[in-house]
Enzyme design. Structure first.
Site, PDB file in Angstrom:
ATOM      1  N   LYS A   1     -71.811  46.412  39.388  1.00 48.51           N
ATOM      2  CA  LYS A   1     -70.873  46.057  40.631  1.00 48.51           C
ATOM      3  C   LYS A   1     -71.276  46.717  41.911  1.00 48.51           C
ATOM      4  CE  LYS A   1     -67.863  42.766  39.746  1.00 48.51           C
ATOM      5  NZ  LYS A   1     -67.161  41.839  40.480  1.00 48.51           N
TER       6      LYS A   1
ATOM      7  N   ASP B   1     -60.611  45.716  38.890  1.00 47.56           N
ATOM      8  CA  ASP B   1     -60.375  46.147  37.411  1.00 47.56           C
ATOM      9  C   ASP B   1     -60.984  47.381  36.939  1.00 47.56           C
ATOM     10  OD1 ASP B   1     -58.999  43.638  36.956  1.00 47.56           O
ATOM     11  OD2 ASP B   1     -60.839  42.795  36.856  1.00 47.56           O
TER      12      ASP B   1
HETATM   13  C1  LIG Z   1     -68.384  44.598  33.683  1.00 47.32           C
HETATM   14  C2  LIG Z   1     -68.157  43.513  34.619  1.00 47.32           C
HETATM   15  N1  LIG Z   1     -68.694  42.166  34.126  1.00 47.32           N
HETATM   16  C3  LIG Z   1     -68.157  40.973  34.906  1.00 47.32           C
HETATM   17  C4  LIG Z   1     -67.519  40.824  35.735  1.00 47.32           C
HETATM   18  C5  LIG Z   1     -67.120  39.605  36.318  1.00 47.32           C
HETATM   19  O1  LIG Z   1     -67.506  39.493  37.466  1.00 47.32           O
HETATM   20  P1  LIG Z   1     -66.749  38.457  38.253  1.00 47.32           P
HETATM   21  O2  LIG Z   1     -65.417  38.806  38.626  1.00 47.32           O
HETATM   22  O3  LIG Z   1     -67.510  38.333  39.814  1.00 47.32           O
HETATM   23  O4  LIG Z   1     -66.857  37.237  37.618  1.00 47.32           O
HETATM   24  C6  LIG Z   1     -66.928  42.042  36.097  1.00 47.32           C
HETATM   25  C7  LIG Z   1     -66.019  41.976  37.286  1.00 47.32           C
HETATM   26  O5  LIG Z   1     -65.058  42.883  37.569  1.00 47.32           O
HETATM   27  C8  LIG Z   1     -67.066  43.052  35.377  1.00 47.32           C
HETATM   28  O6  LIG Z   1     -66.433  44.431  35.852  1.00 47.32           O
END
Ligand SMILES: Cc1ncc(COP(=O)(O)O)c(C=O)c1O
Length: 406
Positions: free
Chosen positions: A77, A124
């Site tokens: 992220k 999150d």
């Molecule tokens: C580990 C992880 N994977 C995938 C995502 C998904 O990203 P998005 O919210 O842009 O769909 C997040 C989002 O916080 C994440 O923390």
């Protein structure tokens, strides 16, 4: 009702004929990569090939890009938050981001020009940690809000950067609205990884930031003697990450873009819900969204990425926690000869989906529609490592969330 549902896009579009992906082109990707490389923590994250698993699944090749190595932060992220903050500061300084680096932005001369800024965000866990870490690197401040039920370790990791961090009694989407209000009241700059009407510039930069991992993956795949992956599995919360990876592939590869599947928890399947509504519009889901896939527990699609996911994805999956837990175990305890990968609940969701599609006859229709066979070269992105180590061990060591179908 099955706890693994899918929807096959009846008419995915060819890049050029659907949503505009020009903000995710190669020229931008180069700029983004240059900025990321100015951080000493930058290194290309590993692309692990799982040969035994590919043979077992009846696939040609399976690659997993392991984002737990990203900047020492255990998740991809930061790529988005760091680039967006860089772009914001470039705009404030009236220059192009190509003239800036981490070192320059943290220098006393530049700091004297831009002054003290507070960046605010809802998270999150992973996005907020990236924003807070970047603010710390550049000598700026961060205030981060988290939805109810957030794991204490994720709060602690944010606090460790020197940021303020608060857990609210609301779900993710309501916390985003509250953060936006607080930012307006206090003159903070909101760096949110989702877009809504009137708030699109920063989330576009965030998506552009994510491109670095897709660029790296393509280069790594080319170094292994292949032109491209034929298939791509992407997990989605608000869909910014999936939109960035899919949009980049569409811009870079055109009609040769991989056949792409979007994977979500059934408690927060807003992209799946929007796709199945068949009216072309983004539809929210509401409620507590209590899923172990904390990073995917978002109910409102980003308005920038939704069009890309609607037009170019081949299928959408909504599945229960069991599949993510199983994906974690598949990656942690590989077949002989394959290397293990530490992948968290959101990180391993796509492996859980792939495992089900390849090994469960109930998913044969989807397997055929996606043309997953011995010629397929599948790319999966493990977007996080064990960002909540206790939950990780409960699942991988002690078998929690094992009561699903095989
Ligand atoms: C580990 C992880 N994977 C995938 C995502 C998904 O990203 P998005 O919210 O842009 O769909 C997040 C989002 O916080 C994440 O923390």
């Amino acid at each position: 009702m099955s706890d693994f549902q899918y929807y096959i896009n009846p008419a995915p579009k060819v890049p050029g004929e659907g949503a505009d992906v020009s903000v995710l082109n190669n020229e931008v990707a180069k700029k983004v990569g240059d900025f990321h490389r100015s951080f000493k923590e930058y290194s290309v994250t590993p692309l692990t090939e799982l040969k035994a698993l590919a043979a077992d699944f009846g696939l040609g090749r399976v690659w997993v890009k392991d984002e737990s190595y990203r900047f020492g932060l255990n998740a991809f992220k930061v790529l988005g938050g760091a680039y967006a903050i860089g772009q914001y500061l470039a705009q404030k300084l009236g220059c192009d981001i190509s003239e800036l680096s981490r070192e320059k932005l943290a220098s006393p001369e530049i700091k004297a020009k831009i002054g003290q800024i507070t960046f605010a965000s809802t998270t999150d866990g992973n996005h907020g940690r990236g924003v807070a870490w970047t603010a710390q690197q550049l000598g700026q401040k961060a205030v981060i809000y988290m939805p109810k039920g957030s794991a204490q370790i994720r709060v602690d990791n944010i606090l460790a950067t020197g940021a303020e961090c608060y857990v609210t009694d609301m779900n993710y989407d309501d916390t985003v609205r509250m953060t936006d209000m607080k930012a307006k009241e206090n003159g903070w700059v909101i760096v949110q990884d989702t877009a809504w009407e009137g708030y699109t510039e920063i989330p576009t930069w965030i998506m552009q930031g994510y491109m670095t991992l897709a660029v790296e993956a393509l280069e790594q795949i080319k170094a292994l003697g292949e032109n491209r992956p034929t298939h791509l599995f992407l997990q989605a919360g608000v869909g910014s990450f999936a939109g960035a990876a899919l949009g980049f592939m569409a811009a870079a590869l055109g009609k040769d873009m991989p056949i792409t599947t979007i994977v979500e928890p059934d408690k927060a399947a807003c992209i799946y819900k929007s796709a199945t509504a068949k009216d072309g519009k983004a539809h929210p889901v509401t409620g507590d969204m209590d899923t172990i896939m904390a990073g995917l527990a978002c109910g409102e699609p980003s308005i920038i990425s939704w069009g890309m996911l609607r037009d170019y994805a081949a299928a959408y999956i909504s599945m229960s926690d069991f599949y993510a837990a199983n994906g974690m175990r598949v990656l942690a305890a590989p077949l002989k000869g394959d290397a293990p990968i530490v992948s968290g609940e959101s990180g391993a969701a796509t492996m859980g989906a792939l495992q089900h599609i390849m090994r469960n006859p109930n998913a044969d229709e989807l397997k055929k529609a996606l043309k997953l066979d011995a010629n397929s070269k599948v790319l999966i992105i493990s977007t996080e490592g064990d960002t909540a180590p206790e939950i990780y061990r409960d699942i991988v060591w002690f078998g929690k969330y094992a009561d699903g179908c095989k």
